[in-house]
Design a protein around this motif. Structure first.
Motif, PDB file in Angstrom:
ATOM      1  N   GLU A 147       0.864  -1.175   0.000  1.00  0.00           N
ATOM      2  CA  GLU A 147       0.000   0.000   0.000  1.00  0.00           C
ATOM      3  C   GLU A 147       0.911   1.239   0.000  1.00  0.00           C
ATOM      4  O   GLU A 147       1.579   1.503   1.000  1.00  0.00           O
ATOM      5  CB  GLU A 147      -0.896  -0.029   1.242  1.00  0.00           C
ATOM      6  CG  GLU A 147      -2.244   0.637   1.077  1.00  0.00           C
ATOM      7  CD  GLU A 147      -2.155   2.101   0.689  1.00  0.00           C
ATOM      8  OE1 GLU A 147      -1.359   2.843   1.298  1.00  0.00           O
ATOM      9  OE2 GLU A 147      -2.878   2.506  -0.236  1.00  0.00           O
ATOM     10  N   ASN A 149       0.508   4.549   0.017  1.00  0.00           N
ATOM     11  CA  ASN A 149       0.242   5.739   0.837  1.00  0.00           C
ATOM     12  C   ASN A 149       0.658   5.546   2.286  1.00  0.00           C
ATOM     13  O   ASN A 149       1.102   6.487   2.945  1.00  0.00           O
ATOM     14  CB  ASN A 149      -1.243   6.109   0.764  1.00  0.00           C
ATOM     15  CG  ASN A 149      -1.650   6.521  -0.637  1.00  0.00           C
ATOM     16  OD1 ASN A 149      -0.882   7.170  -1.346  1.00  0.00           O
ATOM     17  ND2 ASN A 149      -2.831   6.135  -1.050  1.00  0.00           N
ATOM     18  N   THR A 150       0.530   4.320   2.790  1.00  0.00           N
ATOM     19  CA  THR A 150       0.853   4.057   4.194  1.00  0.00           C
ATOM     20  C   THR A 150       2.199   3.350   4.363  1.00  0.00           C
ATOM     21  O   THR A 150       2.707   3.254   5.473  1.00  0.00           O
ATOM     22  CB  THR A 150      -0.238   3.176   4.836  1.00  0.00           C
ATOM     23  OG1 THR A 150      -0.335   1.961   4.082  1.00  0.00           O
ATOM     24  CG2 THR A 150      -1.589   3.881   4.826  1.00  0.00           C
ATOM     25  N   GLY A 151       2.750   2.836   3.265  1.00  0.00           N
ATOM     26  CA  GLY A 151       4.011   2.106   3.365  1.00  0.00           C
ATOM     27  C   GLY A 151       3.857   0.764   4.058  1.00  0.00           C
ATOM     28  O   GLY A 151       4.779   0.292   4.731  1.00  0.00           O
ATOM     29  N   ILE A 152       2.692   0.131   3.904  1.00  0.00           N
ATOM     30  CA  ILE A 152       2.426  -1.163   4.537  1.00  0.00           C
ATOM     31  C   ILE A 152       2.579  -2.272   3.492  1.00  0.00           C
ATOM     32  O   ILE A 152       2.103  -2.149   2.365  1.00  0.00           O
ATOM     33  CB  ILE A 152       1.023  -1.192   5.166  1.00  0.00           C
ATOM     34  CG1 ILE A 152       0.988  -0.268   6.395  1.00  0.00           C
ATOM     35  CG2 ILE A 152       0.610  -2.609   5.547  1.00  0.00           C
ATOM     36  CD1 ILE A 152      -0.381  -0.106   7.019  1.00  0.00           C
ATOM     37  N   GLU A 154       1.868  -6.341   2.869  1.00  0.00           N
ATOM     38  CA  GLU A 154       1.208  -7.575   3.292  1.00  0.00           C
ATOM     39  C   GLU A 154       1.936  -8.759   2.673  1.00  0.00           C
ATOM     40  O   GLU A 154       2.172  -8.782   1.469  1.00  0.00           O
ATOM     41  CB  GLU A 154      -0.253  -7.613   2.814  1.00  0.00           C
ATOM     42  CG  GLU A 154      -1.152  -6.563   3.390  1.00  0.00           C
ATOM     43  CD  GLU A 154      -2.576  -6.685   2.854  1.00  0.00           C
ATOM     44  OE1 GLU A 154      -2.835  -7.568   1.996  1.00  0.00           O
ATOM     45  OE2 GLU A 154      -3.434  -5.902   3.291  1.00  0.00           O
ATOM     46  N   GLN A 170       5.386  -2.807   8.550  1.00  0.00           N
ATOM     47  CA  GLN A 170       5.363  -1.358   8.404  1.00  0.00           C
ATOM     48  C   GLN A 170       6.508  -0.765   9.212  1.00  0.00           C
ATOM     49  O   GLN A 170       7.066  -1.401  10.103  1.00  0.00           O
ATOM     50  CB  GLN A 170       4.021  -0.774   8.846  1.00  0.00           C
ATOM     51  CG  GLN A 170       3.634  -1.108  10.279  1.00  0.00           C
ATOM     52  CD  GLN A 170       2.236  -0.625  10.609  1.00  0.00           C
ATOM     53  OE1 GLN A 170       1.812   0.441  10.184  1.00  0.00           O
ATOM     54  NE2 GLN A 170       1.498  -1.425  11.366  1.00  0.00           N
ATOM     55  N   LYS A 171       6.882   0.434   8.833  1.00  0.00           N
ATOM     56  CA  LYS A 171       7.938   1.187   9.523  1.00  0.00           C
ATOM     57  C   LYS A 171       9.200   0.341   9.685  1.00  0.00           C
ATOM     58  O   LYS A 171       9.786  -0.087   8.710  1.00  0.00           O
ATOM     59  CB  LYS A 171       7.402   1.720  10.843  1.00  0.00           C
ATOM     60  CG  LYS A 171       6.231   2.677  10.626  1.00  0.00           C
ATOM     61  CD  LYS A 171       5.700   3.246  11.909  1.00  0.00           C
ATOM     62  CE  LYS A 171       4.533   4.198  11.625  1.00  0.00           C
ATOM     63  NZ  LYS A 171       3.909   4.717  12.850  1.00  0.00           N
ATOM     64  N   MET A 191      10.399   3.942   2.412  1.00  0.00           N
ATOM     65  CA  MET A 191       9.580   5.155   2.396  1.00  0.00           C
ATOM     66  C   MET A 191      10.384   6.421   2.656  1.00  0.00           C
ATOM     67  O   MET A 191       9.994   7.502   2.214  1.00  0.00           O
ATOM     68  CB  MET A 191       8.436   5.031   3.418  1.00  0.00           C
ATOM     69  CG  MET A 191       7.485   3.867   3.154  1.00  0.00           C
ATOM     70  SD  MET A 191       6.752   3.837   1.485  1.00  0.00           S
ATOM     71  CE  MET A 191       5.673   5.272   1.574  1.00  0.00           C
ATOM     72  N   HIS A 196       7.915  13.909  -1.065  1.00  0.00           N
ATOM     73  CA  HIS A 196       6.529  14.363  -1.014  1.00  0.00           C
ATOM     74  C   HIS A 196       6.265  15.162  -2.279  1.00  0.00           C
ATOM     75  O   HIS A 196       6.877  16.203  -2.512  1.00  0.00           O
ATOM     76  CB  HIS A 196       6.280  15.213   0.229  1.00  0.00           C
ATOM     77  CG  HIS A 196       6.391  14.430   1.505  1.00  0.00           C
ATOM     78  ND1 HIS A 196       5.418  13.543   1.922  1.00  0.00           N
ATOM     79  CD2 HIS A 196       7.376  14.389   2.433  1.00  0.00           C
ATOM     80  CE1 HIS A 196       5.794  12.988   3.065  1.00  0.00           C
ATOM     81  NE2 HIS A 196       6.975  13.473   3.400  1.00  0.00           N
TER      82      HIS A 196
END
Length: 200
Positions: A147, A149-152, A154, A170-171, A191, A196
């Motif tokens: 994803e 936008n969130t940097g997640i 799966e 994440q992170k 990320m 931006h």
């Protein structure tokens, strides 16, 4: 009738047909990108966003840094030919060098070790539902969905004939793979290199 008119007519006819094969798919030259799903053409979205491309590059770079000696990393557009009626174009594909025989000039001919798709609003359903079923059907052992936008990230692992969502990174969570032990990076590292950008 000129060549362009002939091509336009050919492409128009092909787009209306079912039960297409790789050869039909490969003959289309209208400037668009398609995938072939169960013998039916699916028009791909316009070019991915710059953020999408940057995340793809950063993940590729991180995998390459630790895995290049043992794995080949390919990125879109590349044809992943799963059968004569199923041709997909994942964002990233990872293949063991021990299985280099599945790579040809046409593309990847068979199931790679890992496929990565980076979501966009126009591909959300295709990536999270349709491709999840397709990649499981053709026994791709591992499928990542990112994803942007969130940097997640799966991680889906094939078990029997379907995927299990076994982890979400994440992170600073260390991303890892049970099938590709050399993978070692974090989504934070990915990320932090994404600028931006304005939507204009």
């Amino acid at each position: 009738m000129g060549d362009k008119s002939k091509n336009d007519k050919l492409n128009h006819n092909i787009l209306r047909e079912n039960n297409l094969t790789y050869n039909d798919y490969a003959s289309i030259d209208d400037g668009n990108y398609y995938e072939l799903s169960g013998g039916q053409l699916e028009l791909m979205s316009p070019a991915p966003s710059v953020i999408h491309q940057l995340i793809s590059f950063e993940i590729q770079k991180n995998i390459t840094q630790s895995c290049e000696s043992d794995y080949i990393i390919l990125y879109a557009p590349v044809d992943m030919i799963l059968s004569s009626t199923e041709v997909r174009q994942p964002d990233l594909v990872v293949i063991s060098r021990k299985r280099i025989d599945i790579i040809s000039n046409r593309g990847i001919e068979g199931a790679p070790d890992l496929v990565v798709e980076i979501l966009s609003p126009s591909t959300l359903k295709r990536d999270k539902i349709d491709k999840l079923k397709t990649y499981a059907k053709f026994r791709i052992p591992e499928y990542w969905i990112v994803e942007p936008n969130t940097g997640i990230l799966e991680k889906h692992i094939l078990h029997d004939d379907q995927y299990n969502l076994v982890d979400i990174f994440q992170k600073d969570d260390p991303v890892n793979s049970p099938n590709i032990p050399c993978i070692s990076f974090t989504m934070a590292a990915v990320m932090e290199n994404i600028p931006h950008l304005s939507d204009e």
